[in-house]
Design a protein around this motif. Structure first.
Motif, PDB file in Angstrom:
ATOM      1  N   THR A  13      10.535 -44.988 -14.877  1.00 28.74           N
ATOM      2  CA  THR A  13       9.128 -45.250 -14.559  1.00 28.74           C
ATOM      3  C   THR A  13       8.193 -44.652 -15.602  1.00 28.74           C
ATOM      4  N   GLY A  14       8.750 -43.905 -16.547  1.00 30.51           N
ATOM      5  CA  GLY A  14       7.933 -43.324 -17.604  1.00 30.51           C
ATOM      6  C   GLY A  14       7.682 -41.834 -17.481  1.00 30.51           C
ATOM      7  N   MET A  15       8.281 -41.190 -16.484  1.00 31.11           N
ATOM      8  CA  MET A  15       8.113 -39.744 -16.341  1.00 31.11           C
ATOM      9  C   MET A  15       8.818 -39.004 -17.472  1.00 31.11           C
ATOM     10  N   SER A  16       8.341 -37.797 -17.750  1.00 32.10           N
ATOM     11  CA  SER A  16       9.043 -36.936 -18.695  1.00 32.10           C
ATOM     12  C   SER A  16      10.314 -36.428 -18.019  1.00 32.10           C
ATOM     13  N   PRO A  17      11.328 -36.019 -18.775  1.00 28.49           N
ATOM     14  CA  PRO A  17      12.564 -35.516 -18.169  1.00 28.49           C
ATOM     15  C   PRO A  17      12.340 -34.359 -17.191  1.00 28.49           C
ATOM     16  N   VAL A  18      11.427 -33.440 -17.531  1.00 22.98           N
ATOM     17  CA  VAL A  18      11.175 -32.299 -16.648  1.00 22.98           C
ATOM     18  C   VAL A  18      10.506 -32.750 -15.353  1.00 22.98           C
ATOM     19  N   SER A  19       9.501 -33.618 -15.447  1.00 30.47           N
ATOM     20  CA  SER A  19       8.827 -34.131 -14.248  1.00 30.47           C
ATOM     21  C   SER A  19       9.784 -34.935 -13.376  1.00 30.47           C
ATOM     22  N   ALA A  20      10.669 -35.704 -14.009  1.00 36.58           N
ATOM     23  CA  ALA A  20      11.651 -36.494 -13.258  1.00 36.58           C
ATOM     24  C   ALA A  20      12.627 -35.584 -12.537  1.00 36.58           C
ATOM     25  N   ALA A  21      13.064 -34.502 -13.194  1.00 37.49           N
ATOM     26  CA  ALA A  21      13.997 -33.558 -12.574  1.00 37.49           C
ATOM     27  C   ALA A  21      13.353 -32.890 -11.366  1.00 37.49           C
ATOM     28  N   ILE A  22      12.092 -32.486 -11.511  1.00 38.05           N
ATOM     29  CA  ILE A  22      11.373 -31.814 -10.424  1.00 38.05           C
ATOM     30  C   ILE A  22      11.089 -32.780  -9.280  1.00 38.05           C
ATOM     31  N   SER A  23      10.606 -33.977  -9.599  1.00 37.01           N
ATOM     32  CA  SER A  23      10.304 -34.974  -8.567  1.00 37.01           C
ATOM     33  C   SER A  23      11.573 -35.395  -7.835  1.00 37.01           C
ATOM     34  N   ASN A  24      12.662 -35.516  -8.564  1.00 37.22           N
ATOM     35  CA  ASN A  24      13.946 -35.885  -7.972  1.00 37.22           C
ATOM     36  C   ASN A  24      14.398 -34.821  -6.980  1.00 37.22           C
TER      37      ASN A  24
ATOM     38  N   HIS B  49       5.489 -35.603  -9.692  1.00 42.42           N
ATOM     39  CA  HIS B  49       4.793 -36.887  -9.546  1.00 42.42           C
ATOM     40  C   HIS B  49       4.827 -37.211  -8.057  1.00 42.42           C
ATOM     41  N   TRP B  50       3.741 -36.888  -7.343  1.00 41.54           N
ATOM     42  CA  TRP B  50       3.788 -36.872  -5.879  1.00 41.54           C
ATOM     43  C   TRP B  50       3.966 -38.246  -5.236  1.00 41.54           C
ATOM     44  N   GLY B  51       3.476 -39.284  -5.879  1.00 39.98           N
ATOM     45  CA  GLY B  51       3.695 -40.626  -5.328  1.00 39.98           C
ATOM     46  C   GLY B  51       5.173 -40.944  -5.269  1.00 39.98           C
ATOM     47  N   ALA B  52       5.880 -40.649  -6.345  1.00 42.07           N
ATOM     48  CA  ALA B  52       7.321 -40.893  -6.403  1.00 42.07           C
ATOM     49  C   ALA B  52       8.070 -39.955  -5.462  1.00 42.07           C
ATOM     50  N   VAL B  53       7.605 -38.704  -5.387  1.00 39.89           N
ATOM     51  CA  VAL B  53       8.252 -37.727  -4.498  1.00 39.89           C
ATOM     52  C   VAL B  53       8.207 -38.206  -3.049  1.00 39.89           C
ATOM     53  N   ILE B  54       7.033 -38.662  -2.619  1.00 40.84           N
ATOM     54  CA  ILE B  54       6.874 -39.103  -1.231  1.00 40.84           C
ATOM     55  C   ILE B  54       7.729 -40.330  -0.933  1.00 40.84           C
ATOM     56  N   ALA B  55       7.736 -41.296  -1.864  1.00 38.41           N
ATOM     57  CA  ALA B  55       8.549 -42.502  -1.671  1.00 38.41           C
ATOM     58  C   ALA B  55      10.028 -42.146  -1.585  1.00 38.41           C
TER      59      ALA B  55
ATOM     60  N   MET C  16       2.857 -50.343  -7.413  1.00 39.33           N
ATOM     61  CA  MET C  16       3.330 -50.416  -6.028  1.00 39.33           C
ATOM     62  C   MET C  16       4.816 -50.779  -5.968  1.00 39.33           C
ATOM     63  N   LEU C  17       5.226 -51.721  -6.828  1.00 42.73           N
ATOM     64  CA  LEU C  17       6.617 -52.164  -6.839  1.00 42.73           C
ATOM     65  C   LEU C  17       7.558 -51.018  -7.161  1.00 42.73           C
ATOM     66  N   GLU C  18       7.139 -50.150  -8.106  1.00 42.75           N
ATOM     67  CA  GLU C  18       8.022 -49.045  -8.490  1.00 42.75           C
ATOM     68  C   GLU C  18       8.237 -48.074  -7.328  1.00 42.75           C
ATOM     69  N   TYR C  19       7.229 -47.902  -6.464  1.00 43.65           N
ATOM     70  CA  TYR C  19       7.395 -47.015  -5.321  1.00 43.65           C
ATOM     71  C   TYR C  19       8.329 -47.623  -4.269  1.00 43.65           C
ATOM     72  N   ILE C  20       8.274 -48.936  -4.124  1.00 40.12           N
ATOM     73  CA  ILE C  20       9.186 -49.622  -3.200  1.00 40.12           C
ATOM     74  C   ILE C  20      10.629 -49.456  -3.688  1.00 40.12           C
ATOM     75  N   ILE C  21      10.821 -49.621  -4.992  1.00 39.65           N
ATOM     76  CA  ILE C  21      12.157 -49.458  -5.570  1.00 39.65           C
ATOM     77  C   ILE C  21      12.655 -48.024  -5.375  1.00 39.65           C
ATOM     78  N   ILE C  22      11.774 -47.061  -5.630  1.00 41.46           N
ATOM     79  CA  ILE C  22      12.144 -45.647  -5.457  1.00 41.46           C
ATOM     80  C   ILE C  22      12.485 -45.364  -3.993  1.00 41.46           C
ATOM     81  N   PHE C  23      11.713 -45.945  -3.065  1.00 42.68           N
ATOM     82  CA  PHE C  23      11.977 -45.782  -1.630  1.00 42.68           C
ATOM     83  C   PHE C  23      13.365 -46.316  -1.265  1.00 42.68           C
ATOM     84  N   LEU C  24      13.686 -47.518  -1.748  1.00 42.57           N
ATOM     85  CA  LEU C  24      14.984 -48.126  -1.451  1.00 42.57           C
ATOM     86  C   LEU C  24      16.125 -47.318  -2.068  1.00 42.57           C
ATOM     87  N   VAL C  25      15.904 -46.854  -3.293  1.00 44.62           N
ATOM     88  CA  VAL C  25      16.910 -45.999  -3.936  1.00 44.62           C
ATOM     89  C   VAL C  25      17.086 -44.717  -3.124  1.00 44.62           C
TER      90      VAL C  25
END
Length: 242
Positions: free
Chosen positions: A35-46, A192-198, A1-10
């Motif tokens: 957060t532990g995502m792979s580089p490709v997943s992080a690029a797409i989620s970003n 990573h849809w949780g991170a995407v939404i946040a 949960m904390l990581e999603y709050i941080i992502i939201f603030l960022v």
């Protein structure tokens, strides 16, 4: 949960800065990696998370959107073609290859903030502008962070464009470019849809309201923040993958 709050603030920070100048996804990308995502997943989620900031930043000039689109539609189409090619490359290049490229891509995105555009209206200006926008679109589809800065650097070579026009055109080009590549990403199964939404909620708020505060941010502070995070994350990734 904390990581999603941080992502939201960022996301709020990234959305505000992206709405005014661009390039702030250099900040959110390493946060997603952490957060532990792979580089490709992080690029797409970003990419999926920060795109709305460009459209929300256009709300203030929505009555002029038709005119802006007509003026820049050729560059938008060129950028979309480049982005589509880049997105397919991202999804088809082996993950190990992308991991090795990420430190260099992030370093390049950070270095793009040091680009100083020199106004130019030479005979080949139109061709050079189209090539530059096509290149930024390809980069957007394949990686993304820093594309806004590249687009401004290309458009600023036309001495007729004032800062407001540059920023509006940048948001329009980057917004449509990202939207098309994002449609491809959605069906990749790598988001990573949780991170995407946040990130999306935060970036939407930042793009709508944060821009007015980002406009007051001293240029030196803004550039320093991006460069510090970008260079720091690049160094971390070089250590991680090499």
């Amino acid at each position: 949960m904390l990581e999603y709050i941080i992502i939201f603030l960022v996301g709020i920070l990234v959305g505000g800065i992206n709405g005014m100048a661009g390039g702030a996804s250099v900040i959110s990308y390493p946060v997603l990696l952490a957060t532990g995502m792979s580089p490709v997943s992080a690029a797409i989620s970003n990419a999926l998370g920060v795109t709305p900031a460009n459209f929300f930043a256009l709300i203030a000039v929505r009555d002029q959107m038709r005119a802006y689109f007509q003026e820049y539609k050729t560059l938008i189409y060129i950028s979309i073609v480049g982005s589509t090619i880049g997105a397919f490359l991202l999804l088809n290049v082996p993950p190990g290859v992308f991991e090795k490229m990420v430190p260099f891509l992030l370093l390049f995105a950070s270095l793009s903030f040091l680009i100083k555009a020199k106004p130019d209206r030479g005979a080949r200006h139109g061709l050079v502008e189209k090539i530059g926008i096509a290149g930024s679109g390809l980069y957007c589809g394949y990686f993304g962070p820093g594309q806004g800065v590249m687009v401004i650097a290309v458009l600023a070579r036309d001495i007729r464009r004032d800062p407001k026009t540059l920023n509006t055109a940048k948001n329009l080009i980057v917004g449509w470019t990202s939207l098309i590549s994002n449609i491809i990403y959605i069906f990749s199964g790598l988001a990573h849809w949780g991170a995407v939404i946040a990130l999306l909620i935060g970036a939407s708020i930042g793009g709508t309201y944060g821009g007015r505060y980002a406009a007051r941010m001293p240029v030196a502070v803004y550039r320093g923040l991006i460069l510090t995070v970008g260079f720091g994350a690049s160094a971390w990734l070089f250590t991680k993958y090499y």
